[in-house]
Design a protein around this motif. Structure first.
Motif, PDB file in Angstrom:
ATOM      1  N   GLU A 131       1.259  -1.341  -0.166  1.00 51.06           N
ATOM      2  CA  GLU A 131       0.045   0.124   0.364  1.00 51.06           C
ATOM      3  C   GLU A 131       0.713   1.493   0.427  1.00 51.06           C
ATOM      4  OE1 GLU A 131      -3.229   0.227   2.734  1.00 51.06           O
ATOM      5  OE2 GLU A 131      -4.302  -1.667   2.210  1.00 51.06           O
ATOM      6  N   SER A 133       1.063   3.930   1.723  1.00 48.01           N
ATOM      7  CA  SER A 133       1.726   4.515   3.025  1.00 48.01           C
ATOM      8  C   SER A 133       0.929   3.436   4.182  1.00 48.01           C
ATOM      9  CB  SER A 133       0.462   5.766   3.775  1.00 48.01           C
ATOM     10  OG  SER A 133      -1.049   5.298   3.555  1.00 48.01           O
ATOM     11  N   GLN A 185       1.519  -1.385  10.095  1.00 50.12           N
ATOM     12  CA  GLN A 185      -0.055  -1.168   9.524  1.00 50.12           C
ATOM     13  C   GLN A 185      -0.066  -0.410   8.477  1.00 50.12           C
ATOM     14  OE1 GLN A 185      -3.243   1.549  12.477  1.00 50.12           O
ATOM     15  NE2 GLN A 185      -4.009  -0.420  12.326  1.00 50.12           N
ATOM     16  N   SER A 186      -1.438  -0.759   7.332  1.00 52.19           N
ATOM     17  CA  SER A 186      -1.096  -0.254   5.919  1.00 52.19           C
ATOM     18  C   SER A 186      -2.494   1.321   5.965  1.00 52.19           C
ATOM     19  CB  SER A 186      -1.968  -0.710   5.029  1.00 52.19           C
ATOM     20  OG  SER A 186      -2.853  -1.054   5.975  1.00 52.19           O
ATOM     21  N   GLY A 187      -2.261   1.985   5.545  1.00 59.32           N
ATOM     22  CA  GLY A 187      -2.502   3.242   5.809  1.00 59.32           C
ATOM     23  C   GLY A 187      -3.791   3.174   5.777  1.00 59.32           C
ATOM     24  N   THR A 188      -4.745   2.337   5.153  1.00 55.27           N
ATOM     25  CA  THR A 188      -5.886   1.628   5.396  1.00 55.27           C
ATOM     26  C   THR A 188      -6.665   1.411   6.231  1.00 55.27           C
ATOM     27  OG1 THR A 188      -5.821  -0.035   4.239  1.00 55.27           O
ATOM     28  CG2 THR A 188      -6.198   2.306   2.342  1.00 55.27           C
ATOM     29  N   GLY A 189      -5.445   0.823   7.155  1.00 57.63           N
ATOM     30  CA  GLY A 189      -5.865   0.194   7.996  1.00 57.63           C
ATOM     31  C   GLY A 189      -6.625  -1.947   8.614  1.00 57.63           C
ATOM     32  N   ARG A 190      -6.702  -2.132   6.870  1.00 61.68           N
ATOM     33  CA  ARG A 190      -6.969  -3.202   6.541  1.00 61.68           C
ATOM     34  C   ARG A 190      -6.272  -4.282   7.385  1.00 61.68           C
ATOM     35  NH1 ARG A 190      -9.081  -3.116   0.743  1.00 61.68           N
ATOM     36  NH2 ARG A 190      -7.085  -2.049   0.257  1.00 61.68           N
ATOM     37  N   THR A 192      -2.690  -5.572   9.064  1.00 61.62           N
ATOM     38  CA  THR A 192      -1.841  -4.968  10.637  1.00 61.62           C
ATOM     39  C   THR A 192      -0.732  -6.246  10.180  1.00 61.62           C
ATOM     40  OG1 THR A 192      -3.420  -3.738  11.657  1.00 61.62           O
ATOM     41  CG2 THR A 192      -0.810  -4.832  12.471  1.00 61.62           C
TER      42      THR A 192
END
Length: 227
Positions: A131, A133, A185-190, A192
């Motif tokens: 991703e 970010s 943790q990816s920028g989208t939060g999906r 970890t």
């Protein structure tokens, strides 16, 4: 010749003969009865003796089997206790080894290779989440060195994937709770990803445990199949 009546002596003589005959018949009959009774007694005695012998044999066989079962149970109990004691001791040895690895005399974060280690696991994490970010969580005292490693990892990630990635480093892990490493943790939060030393060691323990056991204690004789 006309018959004449018997005189007294002759009557007595005839009576004595009849008495003797009857007595002899009685004696013979008594002898037959006694012989028959002895035979029946012998047969009944042999039957009773055989029945008692069979009962004694059955009782002995029952006691013998009961003793064998008790002996097998005792042996099995002793064997199981010994096996459990051995397994418990082996587990103590393994846990001592893992404990020593978890808390080394010189932690990785105090060595010269720590930055290179961080670069490697952060590059690996960027490639995993793919991703643009990410947020990187580190030990509180590792923020500066993680920023340095993440910058190098971002360049390595672009060389491999052709993509750019931005990151933010947050020192949210207490120093006394980790031996190093990071979480992402990816920028989208999906997504970890836990790449701390503790998690990597836990995964390594799971993967290497069979090999470590075999190396320390030899092959398990009860194991028939190997993958």
């Amino acid at each position: 010749m006309a018959s004449r009546p018997l005189n007294d002596d002759e009557v007595i003589s005839e009576m004595n003969k009849m008495v003797a005959f009857i007595k002899q018949e009685a004696l013979e009959k008594a002898r037959e009865i006694r012989v028959k009774a002895d035979e029946e007694f012998a047969i009944e005695k042999a039957k009773l003796v055989k029945q008692e012998q069979q009962a004694i044999d059955a009782q002995y066989e029952k006691k013998r089997k009961s003793a064998e079962v008790a002996q097998k149970i005792a042996q099995s109990t002793i064997t199981n206790k010994s096996r459990l004691k051995l397994l418990h001791k082996r587990e103590e040895i393994l846990q001592h080894i893992f404990s020593t690895v978890r808390e080394p005399t010189t932690p990785l974060y105090k060595t010269n290779g720590y930055v290179q280690f961080l670069e490697g696991i952060i590059t690996e994490s960027f490639l995993y989440i793919l991703e643009p970010s990410a947020t990187i969580y580190s030990r509180q005292s590792d923020v500066d060195v993680v920023n340095q490693a993440a910058a190098n990892a971002a360049n390595a990630y672009k060389d491999i994937s052709g993509r750019d990635v931005s990151f933010t480093v947050v020192g949210s892990i207490a120093d006394d709770q980790s031996q190093g490493g990071v979480k992402l943790q990816s920028g989208t939060g999906r997504i970890t990803l836990d790449n701390t030393m503790e998690e990597r060691l836990r995964l390594l323990e799971e993967q290497m445990l069979p090999e470590i056991r075999e190396e320390l204690f030899g092959k398990n004789p009860n194991r028939k199949f190997y993958t």
